[in-house]
Design an enzyme around this catalytic site. Sequence first.
Site, PDB file in Angstrom:
ATOM      1  N   ARG A  22       0.844  -1.200   0.000  1.00 17.87           N
ATOM      2  CA  ARG A  22       0.000   0.000   0.000  1.00 17.87           C
ATOM      3  C   ARG A  22       0.882   1.254   0.000  1.00 17.87           C
ATOM      4  O   ARG A  22       2.087   1.194   0.150  1.00 17.87           O
ATOM      5  CB  ARG A  22      -0.969  -0.003   1.182  1.00 17.87           C
ATOM      6  CG  ARG A  22      -0.305  -0.158   2.547  1.00 17.87           C
ATOM      7  CD  ARG A  22      -0.975   0.645   3.612  1.00 17.87           C
ATOM      8  NE  ARG A  22      -0.887   2.075   3.350  1.00 17.87           N
ATOM      9  CZ  ARG A  22       0.186   2.822   3.614  1.00 17.87           C
ATOM     10  NH1 ARG A  22       1.289   2.292   4.121  1.00 17.87           N
ATOM     11  NH2 ARG A  22       0.181   4.114   3.358  1.00 17.87           N
ATOM     12  N   CYS A 129      -1.724   9.517   8.378  1.00 16.98           N
ATOM     13  CA  CYS A 129      -1.548   8.278   7.627  1.00 16.98           C
ATOM     14  C   CYS A 129      -0.065   7.919   7.515  1.00 16.98           C
ATOM     15  O   CYS A 129       0.729   8.241   8.418  1.00 16.98           O
ATOM     16  CB  CYS A 129      -2.218   8.365   6.256  1.00 16.98           C
ATOM     17  SG  CYS A 129      -2.447   6.736   5.491  1.00 16.98           S
ATOM     18  N   ASP A 198      -2.650  10.900  -2.784  1.00 22.01           N
ATOM     19  CA  ASP A 198      -2.965   9.819  -3.727  1.00 22.01           C
ATOM     20  C   ASP A 198      -3.246  10.393  -5.099  1.00 22.01           C
ATOM     21  O   ASP A 198      -2.932   9.770  -6.115  1.00 22.01           O
ATOM     22  CB  ASP A 198      -4.141   8.993  -3.213  1.00 22.01           C
ATOM     23  CG  ASP A 198      -3.733   8.215  -1.965  1.00 22.01           C
ATOM     24  OD1 ASP A 198      -3.748   8.796  -0.870  1.00 22.01           O
ATOM     25  OD2 ASP A 198      -3.337   7.038  -2.107  1.00 22.01           O
ATOM     26  N   LYS A 209      -5.655  10.287   2.221  1.00 19.90           N
ATOM     27  CA  LYS A 209      -6.314   9.423   3.205  1.00 19.90           C
ATOM     28  C   LYS A 209      -7.445  10.133   3.919  1.00 19.90           C
ATOM     29  O   LYS A 209      -7.311  11.296   4.306  1.00 19.90           O
ATOM     30  CB  LYS A 209      -5.261   8.942   4.216  1.00 19.90           C
ATOM     31  CG  LYS A 209      -5.740   7.967   5.258  1.00 19.90           C
ATOM     32  CD  LYS A 209      -6.415   6.743   4.680  1.00 19.90           C
ATOM     33  CE  LYS A 209      -5.560   6.014   3.679  1.00 19.90           C
ATOM     34  NZ  LYS A 209      -6.313   5.077   2.833  1.00 19.90           N
TER      35      LYS A 209
HETATM   36  P1  RI2 Z   1       3.145   7.728  -0.421  1.00 18.28           P
HETATM   37  C1  RI2 Z   1      -1.748   6.214   1.031  1.00 18.28           C
HETATM   38  O1  RI2 Z   1      -2.878   5.516   0.629  1.00 18.28           O
HETATM   39  C2  RI2 Z   1      -2.063   7.375   1.944  1.00 18.28           C
HETATM   40  O2  RI2 Z   1      -3.263   8.055   1.621  1.00 18.28           O
HETATM   41  C3  RI2 Z   1      -0.839   8.215   1.726  1.00 18.28           C
HETATM   42  O3  RI2 Z   1      -0.984   9.552   2.164  1.00 18.28           O
HETATM   43  C4  RI2 Z   1      -0.687   8.111   0.210  1.00 18.28           C
HETATM   44  O4  RI2 Z   1      -1.016   6.756  -0.090  1.00 18.28           O
HETATM   45  C5  RI2 Z   1       0.636   8.480  -0.355  1.00 18.28           C
HETATM   46  O5  RI2 Z   1       1.636   7.629   0.130  1.00 18.28           O
HETATM   47  P2  RI2 Z   1      -3.201   3.995   1.134  1.00 18.28           P
HETATM   48  O6  RI2 Z   1      -2.534   3.064   0.155  1.00 18.28           O
HETATM   49  O7  RI2 Z   1       3.115   7.405  -1.877  1.00 18.28           O
HETATM   50  O8  RI2 Z   1      -2.739   3.821   2.547  1.00 18.28           O
HETATM   51  O9  RI2 Z   1       3.633   9.127  -0.161  1.00 18.28           O
HETATM   52  O10 RI2 Z   1      -4.711   3.900   1.030  1.00 18.28           O
HETATM   53  O11 RI2 Z   1       3.893   6.682   0.378  1.00 18.28           O
END
Ligand code: RI2
Length: 309
Positions: A22, A129, A198, A209
């Site tokens: 993720r 997050c 995102d 998030k």
């Molecule tokens: P990086 C995540 O989504 C969060 O919303 C976080 O802020 C965003 O991706 C960006 O993350 P999820 O996969 O690419 O937890 O900066 O739903 O690591």
Amino acid sequence: MEQLPFRQVLETAEKIRTMEVRGAGHIARAAAGALRDYALVLETKSLDEFNFEMKRAAEILLNTRPTAVSLSNATWMVMRYKADDLEDARKSIVSNANRFIEDSQRAVEIIGEIGSHRINDGDMVLTHCNSMAAISVISAAFRTGKDIQVIATESRPRNQGILTIGLLEELGVPTTFIVDSAVRSFMNDVDLVVVGADVVTANGSVVNKIGTAQIALIAHEARTSFMVAAETYKFSPKTILGEPVIIEERSPEEILPNVSRYKNIRVRNPAFDVTPYQYIDLICTEVGAISPVMSYLIIKEKLGWELGK
Ligand code: RI2
């Protein structure tokens, strides 16, 4: 039964869907890596068949999580190849994927360097997050010797805040962990909010998030700066044409186990929300820190998408 190489594509897709892999950057690199590995071993009789198989794999990866544009931008960058024969096609995909993976990792580092200049000695930084781009900013500031502290939110329902405090613990950054609903109680102590993204839309609004928009509103009320750390492949070309961003809604069970016991209760679990550009002071990308209203330029100059094209 699917052949082994294709099974590996399906496995990566499943890991993204279940959030074992993720974070917008991680899922983009995982998809690029899966396409590269599939291209490397895919045996077909013709270039047409190869193209068809690659497209099928790309579709499966794309359909795992609907919001993060990093996934579609990464897939598009990897699949943007023209080839006269099968080996040419294979080589192009491998080199596109490797380039994307390297560039995106480097982008996170550069964002850290650029963003860290916005953090002052003695600052209290709040993050929500678990964003590698946001943590890169915090860690770069801390590495240069700035005496900073962090407030990290729990980030219900998936509790990604626990991943964040794990990383900050390793770095040695003094951190306070709070529940999401405590943000307003602490905002007066905060100098700067730094979150990831995102999706960044053409008008500079940010999808991140769930809970981010509330934090931005609280920061606005307290006159606290709000910064987004986002690689350029998190910008959404389709939003130039006003295409809405789909907000992923995940299973009710993530919030309420045994939800079927309740006959009259409906559970809603959107994974993301939209922070309007008016609440964002700065978006820090690997090509520089920009005002949100300059987002269209990133889509045009960096991603190469334009109106009318
Ligand atoms: P990086 C995540 O989504 C969060 O919303 C976080 O802020 C965003 O991706 C960006 O993350 P999820 O996969 O690419 O937890 O900066 O739903 O690591």
